[in-house]
Design a protein around this motif. Structure first.
Motif, PDB file in Angstrom:
ATOM      1  N   THR A   3      24.994  18.646  -2.304  1.00 54.08           N
ATOM      2  CA  THR A   3      24.890  17.523  -1.715  1.00 54.08           C
ATOM      3  C   THR A   3      25.806  16.152  -1.928  1.00 54.08           C
ATOM      4  OG1 THR A   3      23.051  16.454  -2.897  1.00 54.08           O
ATOM      5  CG2 THR A   3      22.388  17.819  -1.028  1.00 54.08           C
ATOM      6  N   SER A   4      25.982  16.210  -3.330  1.00 62.44           N
ATOM      7  CA  SER A   4      27.441  15.353  -3.673  1.00 62.44           C
ATOM      8  C   SER A   4      28.536  15.553  -3.014  1.00 62.44           C
ATOM      9  CB  SER A   4      27.231  15.270  -5.180  1.00 62.44           C
ATOM     10  OG  SER A   4      26.171  14.555  -5.544  1.00 62.44           O
ATOM     11  N   GLN A   5      28.828  16.663  -3.045  1.00 64.89           N
ATOM     12  CA  GLN A   5      30.130  17.466  -2.669  1.00 64.89           C
ATOM     13  C   GLN A   5      30.149  16.994  -1.024  1.00 64.89           C
ATOM     14  OE1 GLN A   5      32.391  20.449  -4.693  1.00 64.89           O
ATOM     15  NE2 GLN A   5      30.230  21.209  -5.090  1.00 64.89           N
ATOM     16  N   ALA A   6      29.148  17.475  -0.397  1.00 63.95           N
ATOM     17  CA  ALA A   6      29.287  17.139   0.895  1.00 63.95           C
ATOM     18  C   ALA A   6      29.282  15.742   1.506  1.00 63.95           C
ATOM     19  CB  ALA A   6      27.813  17.789   1.719  1.00 63.95           C
ATOM     20  N   LYS A   7      28.654  14.881   0.811  1.00 68.71           N
ATOM     21  CA  LYS A   7      28.698  13.403   1.089  1.00 68.71           C
ATOM     22  C   LYS A   7      30.375  12.871   0.534  1.00 68.71           C
ATOM     23  CE  LYS A   7      23.915  12.307   0.268  1.00 68.71           C
ATOM     24  NZ  LYS A   7      23.003  11.708  -0.902  1.00 68.71           N
ATOM     25  N   ASP A   8      30.653  13.476  -0.322  1.00 66.57           N
ATOM     26  CA  ASP A   8      32.120  13.074  -0.771  1.00 66.57           C
ATOM     27  C   ASP A   8      33.172  13.662   0.117  1.00 66.57           C
ATOM     28  OD1 ASP A   8      33.119  11.678  -3.205  1.00 66.57           O
ATOM     29  OD2 ASP A   8      34.274  13.103  -3.216  1.00 66.57           O
ATOM     30  N   TRP A   9      32.893  14.665   0.654  1.00 67.38           N
ATOM     31  CA  TRP A   9      33.748  15.239   1.667  1.00 67.38           C
ATOM     32  C   TRP A   9      33.870  14.528   2.996  1.00 67.38           C
ATOM     33  CZ3 TRP A   9      38.247  17.040   2.065  1.00 67.38           C
ATOM     34  CH2 TRP A   9      38.801  17.883   3.252  1.00 67.38           C
ATOM     35  N   PHE A  10      32.485  14.029   3.277  1.00 70.82           N
ATOM     36  CA  PHE A  10      32.458  13.368   4.440  1.00 70.82           C
ATOM     37  C   PHE A  10      32.949  11.807   4.679  1.00 70.82           C
ATOM     38  CE2 PHE A  10      29.775   9.676   6.551  1.00 70.82           C
ATOM     39  CZ  PHE A  10      30.011  10.166   7.906  1.00 70.82           C
ATOM     40  N   LEU A  11      33.044  11.026   3.321  1.00 72.37           N
ATOM     41  CA  LEU A  11      33.650  10.003   2.902  1.00 72.37           C
ATOM     42  C   LEU A  11      35.056  10.311   3.086  1.00 72.37           C
ATOM     43  CD1 LEU A  11      31.126   8.542   0.429  1.00 72.37           C
ATOM     44  CD2 LEU A  11      31.474   7.579   2.629  1.00 72.37           C
ATOM     45  N   GLU A  12      35.545  11.302   2.574  1.00 69.45           N
ATOM     46  CA  GLU A  12      36.928  11.503   2.537  1.00 69.45           C
ATOM     47  C   GLU A  12      37.595  11.787   3.964  1.00 69.45           C
ATOM     48  OE1 GLU A  12      40.627  12.216   0.593  1.00 69.45           O
ATOM     49  OE2 GLU A  12      38.856  11.192   0.064  1.00 69.45           O
ATOM     50  N   LEU A  13      36.973  12.476   4.981  1.00 69.45           N
ATOM     51  CA  LEU A  13      37.124  12.480   5.975  1.00 69.45           C
ATOM     52  C   LEU A  13      37.196  11.346   6.731  1.00 69.45           C
ATOM     53  CD1 LEU A  13      35.460  15.769   7.311  1.00 69.45           C
ATOM     54  CD2 LEU A  13      37.745  15.456   6.450  1.00 69.45           C
ATOM     55  N   GLN A  14      36.386  10.197   6.336  1.00 74.42           N
ATOM     56  CA  GLN A  14      36.750   8.879   7.227  1.00 74.42           C
ATOM     57  C   GLN A  14      37.903   8.290   6.804  1.00 74.42           C
ATOM     58  OE1 GLN A  14      33.969   8.437   9.323  1.00 74.42           O
ATOM     59  NE2 GLN A  14      33.385  10.312   8.434  1.00 74.42           N
ATOM     60  N   LEU A  15      38.263   8.374   5.315  1.00 71.69           N
ATOM     61  CA  LEU A  15      39.403   7.783   4.861  1.00 71.69           C
ATOM     62  C   LEU A  15      40.683   8.682   5.639  1.00 71.69           C
ATOM     63  CD1 LEU A  15      40.907   6.039   2.889  1.00 71.69           C
ATOM     64  CD2 LEU A  15      40.715   7.607   1.266  1.00 71.69           C
ATOM     65  N   ARG A  16      40.552   9.758   5.699  1.00 74.86           N
ATOM     66  CA  ARG A  16      41.774  10.535   6.254  1.00 74.86           C
ATOM     67  C   ARG A  16      42.015  10.414   7.666  1.00 74.86           C
ATOM     68  NH1 ARG A  16      41.717  16.460   2.972  1.00 74.86           N
ATOM     69  NH2 ARG A  16      41.668  15.451   0.959  1.00 74.86           N
ATOM     70  N   SER A  17      40.878  10.003   8.169  1.00 76.71           N
ATOM     71  CA  SER A  17      41.039   9.773  10.041  1.00 76.71           C
ATOM     72  C   SER A  17      42.102   8.707  10.144  1.00 76.71           C
ATOM     73  CB  SER A  17      39.609   9.407  10.236  1.00 76.71           C
ATOM     74  OG  SER A  17      39.419   8.281   9.847  1.00 76.71           O
ATOM     75  N   ASP A  18      42.370   7.828   9.073  1.00 79.47           N
ATOM     76  CA  ASP A  18      43.271   6.727   9.295  1.00 79.47           C
ATOM     77  C   ASP A  18      42.722   5.419  10.160  1.00 79.47           C
ATOM     78  OD1 ASP A  18      45.069   7.567   7.319  1.00 79.47           O
ATOM     79  OD2 ASP A  18      46.130   8.663   8.997  1.00 79.47           O
ATOM     80  N   LYS A  19      41.364   5.755  10.435  1.00 77.09           N
ATOM     81  CA  LYS A  19      40.749   4.949  11.410  1.00 77.09           C
ATOM     82  C   LYS A  19      40.672   3.530  10.880  1.00 77.09           C
ATOM     83  CE  LYS A  19      36.309   4.432  13.885  1.00 77.09           C
ATOM     84  NZ  LYS A  19      35.066   5.027  14.087  1.00 77.09           N
ATOM     85  N   TYR A  20      40.260   3.477   9.448  1.00 72.91           N
ATOM     86  CA  TYR A  20      40.117   2.266   8.649  1.00 72.91           C
ATOM     87  C   TYR A  20      41.364   1.518   7.892  1.00 72.91           C
ATOM     88  CZ  TYR A  20      35.307   3.919   9.716  1.00 72.91           C
ATOM     89  OH  TYR A  20      34.359   4.342  10.201  1.00 72.91           O
ATOM     90  N   LYS A  21      41.769   0.448   8.230  1.00 79.41           N
ATOM     91  CA  LYS A  21      42.969  -0.130   7.686  1.00 79.41           C
ATOM     92  C   LYS A  21      42.403  -1.099   6.897  1.00 79.41           C
ATOM     93  CE  LYS A  21      45.569   2.319  10.684  1.00 79.41           C
ATOM     94  NZ  LYS A  21      46.236   3.577  10.058  1.00 79.41           N
ATOM     95  N   PHE A  22      43.508  -2.068   6.134  1.00 82.00           N
ATOM     96  CA  PHE A  22      43.097  -3.216   5.326  1.00 82.00           C
ATOM     97  C   PHE A  22      42.224  -4.186   6.209  1.00 82.00           C
ATOM     98  CE2 PHE A  22      43.902  -6.986   2.846  1.00 82.00           C
ATOM     99  CZ  PHE A  22      43.359  -6.482   1.462  1.00 82.00           C
ATOM    100  N   ASN A  23      42.778  -4.303   7.325  1.00 81.61           N
ATOM    101  CA  ASN A  23      42.252  -5.548   8.185  1.00 81.61           C
ATOM    102  C   ASN A  23      40.980  -4.852   8.984  1.00 81.61           C
ATOM    103  OD1 ASN A  23      43.740  -3.878   9.877  1.00 81.61           O
ATOM    104  ND2 ASN A  23      44.622  -5.641  11.017  1.00 81.61           N
ATOM    105  N   LYS A  24      40.672  -3.617   8.971  1.00 79.65           N
ATOM    106  CA  LYS A  24      39.527  -3.061   9.517  1.00 79.65           C
ATOM    107  C   LYS A  24      38.902  -2.190   8.429  1.00 79.65           C
ATOM    108  CE  LYS A  24      38.225  -0.987  14.110  1.00 79.65           C
ATOM    109  NZ  LYS A  24      38.771  -0.195  15.070  1.00 79.65           N
ATOM    110  N   MET A  25      38.227  -2.674   7.311  1.00 77.75           N
ATOM    111  CA  MET A  25      37.914  -1.899   6.193  1.00 77.75           C
ATOM    112  C   MET A  25      36.581  -1.349   6.322  1.00 77.75           C
ATOM    113  SD  MET A  25      37.604  -3.624   2.417  1.00 77.75           S
ATOM    114  CE  MET A  25      39.325  -4.413   2.555  1.00 77.75           C
ATOM    115  N   LEU A  26      36.284  -0.312   5.737  1.00 79.48           N
ATOM    116  CA  LEU A  26      34.946   0.352   5.903  1.00 79.48           C
ATOM    117  C   LEU A  26      34.395   0.163   4.369  1.00 79.48           C
ATOM    118  CD1 LEU A  26      32.620   2.158   7.068  1.00 79.48           C
ATOM    119  CD2 LEU A  26      33.843   4.037   6.103  1.00 79.48           C
ATOM    120  N   VAL A  27      33.018  -0.197   4.441  1.00 74.12           N
ATOM    121  CA  VAL A  27      32.326  -0.586   3.274  1.00 74.12           C
ATOM    122  C   VAL A  27      31.266   0.210   3.442  1.00 74.12           C
ATOM    123  CG1 VAL A  27      31.339  -1.930   1.217  1.00 74.12           C
ATOM    124  CG2 VAL A  27      33.663  -2.505   2.704  1.00 74.12           C
TER     125      VAL A  27
END
Length: 478
Positions: free
Chosen positions: A67-91
């Motif tokens: 489950t840790s790896q699945a969560k980590d991969w989900f978060l990594e895909l959010q980052l790789r989507s390039d949807k979140y920039k410094f002025n549109k940050m995800l926390v």
């Protein structure tokens, strides 16, 4: 009212909060449950093949490693989507659901930037300040949030001279500490907390591992209420978490301060103390008993010291019991846990933020080590004299292809798997027993089912000399 909330960026259905920033842009704050839900579709990517071969009416539980790896991969895909920039940050608050006073910021930048993150403390000395190498994709750990209140967080982009060239500041709200943890901590006069920047307290009793800053404030705790073994710090911001809820502490996790589990170790002898042999090296474990026979060790309850290969979980060598404690007492601090008995270990807590800022490597071999396995029995037991199981004497659980039988009275002295093609057995004398247990006693068992051939098995147990038909079935598929 709903339109007003939407105007201010509140997404009621998704548990999302958007905060407009003075410097421009927006910060999207997501709860832990968002990661939990989003990661479910990726569990099949990381799940071991053996998991799908088991069907049973025993209640199952997922491995934290998976489950840790699945969560980590989900978060990594959010980052790789390039949807979140410094002025549109995800926390994301408590991204792995294990450490309530943590968060993770995700964003990308057009150029490589170094990043400085500051979790603002009540004093300058109690602030958490970390810097990260230059990258375009950034996973910024946030550790050291205060419980039950707002904590200010500052994230800065640094130029080539290490000067701040852009900045975002926001606050995060956390829930209060568990009541028992909050009431249990008392700092006595003349305490030695200032010997360390931050002090990790673990072990002793059924309690949460936690970290105190120099002011005596809780700045971190693991949401697992562990028994006496607790956690043991390793290098590179990791620690071993001993799972006392698995019989005789035969299961332990290589975990970081987010609560991400990289690997699960299985140790047939059980574990009650652990250290690293060298920085980043193999593990030295104090086991509950030697795996040798009682005639070799003098008593079936003798302890042992084992060296375990960090990568494979293989036992490299084993000796009779010696002390692993060394000069540990010199690291004790004066922390009173009101109404909670036990001896607590204290360590200087060093959060290795760089390791936390990296994604876990995909690893399907996330369960390693040794457990007892069923052995084919030429002499089938007299199953006709088995009586139906009555009452809750034995509790059962299964994680992937590992079967657990928890403590009972009278104790489980053996397990039989009756299939169409024969019987497979595990006896308690072939497995571990906790320290100080008599030779005839077993306080729960953990059994690896990987050797069972494809078949449907009825599960029988011996409680003392009585054979019981549990009504549990396990189907092993090809």
């Amino acid at each position: 009212m709903i339109n007003l909330l939407r105007k201010f960026g509140m997404d009621m259905g998704a548990g999302k909060k958007e905060v407009l920033h003075d410097n421009g842009g927006v910060i999207t704050i997501r709860p832990s449950e968002w990661v939990e839900k989003g990661s479910l579709e990726f569990e099949s990517v990381f799940k071991r093949e053996q998991t799908d071969s088991i069907r049973t009416n025993i209640e199952g539980k997922k491995m934290y490693s998976m489950t840790s790896q699945a969560k980590d991969w989900f978060l990594e895909l959010q980052l790789r989507s390039d949807k979140y920039k410094f002025n549109k940050m995800l926390v994301v608050e408590d991204p792995f659901g294990e450490a309530p006073l943590t968060a993770l910021a995700l964003f990308t930048t057009i150029m490589d930037y170094r990043v400085r993150a500051t979790v603002v403390g009540d004093t300058k000395e109690s602030s958490f300040v970390f810097e990260y190498p230059a990258e375009k994709r950034h996973r910024i750990p946030i550790l050291g949030l205060y419980p039950g209140r707002k904590t200010e967080v500052v994230i800065e982009l640094l130029d080539e001279n290490g000067e701040s060239c852009d900045c975002r500041q926001f606050s995060l709200n956390t829930k209060p500490l568990p009541d028992e943890l909050n009431k249990g901590i008392r700092i006595s006069k003349g305490n030695e907390l200032r010997r360390f920047s931050n002090t990790l307290i673990a072990g002793g009793s059924s309690f949460w591992p936690f970290v105190l800053d120099q002011e005596g404030n809780v700045r971190y705790y693991l949401a697992r209420k562990l028994k006496g073994c607790g956690i043991f710090p390793l290098s590179k911001g990791r620690f071993l978490c001993i799972d006392d809820h698995v019989p005789n502490a035969v299961q332990m996790y290589d975990m970081d301060f987010f609560g991400r589990v990289g690997r699960t170790y299985l140790v047939k002898e059980g574990v009650h103390y652990a250290i690293e042999k060298a920085h980043g090296g193999n593990l030295l474990l104090a086991g509950n008993r030697s795996s040798k026979s009682s005639s070799d060790t003098g008593t079936g309850a003798d302890g042992c010291i084992m060296e375990i290969d960090r990568e494979t979980g293989e036992k490299i060598q084993e000796t009779k019991s010696i002390s692993l404690f060394g000069e540990e007492k010199q690291d004790c601090v004066s922390v009173e846990l009101a109404g909670v008995s036990g001896v607590y270990r204290a360590y200087e807590c060093c959060f290795d933020q760089t390791s936390l800022s990296k994604a876990l490597v995909k690893n399907s071999n996330y369960i390693v080590g040794e457990l007892c396995r069923p052995v084919y029995s030429e002499d089938e037991p007299d199953l006709y004299r088995a009586v139906p199981a009555e009452g809750p004497e034995v509790q059962y659980g299964i994680q992937e292809d590992i079967l657990y039988l928890y403590e009972s009275d009278p104790v489980v002295t053996g397990v039989c798997f009756r299939g169409k093609t024969g019987c497979w057995e595990v006896r308690s004398e072939d497995t571990y027993r906790p320290a100080k247990a008599s030779d005839a006693a077993g306080a729960g068992m953990a059994i690896w089912l990987d050797v069972l051939p494809a078949d449907t098995y009825d599960l029988y147990v011996w409680l003392g000399d009585e054979l019981q038909d549990t009504g549990k079935k396990i189907t092993k598929q090809k």
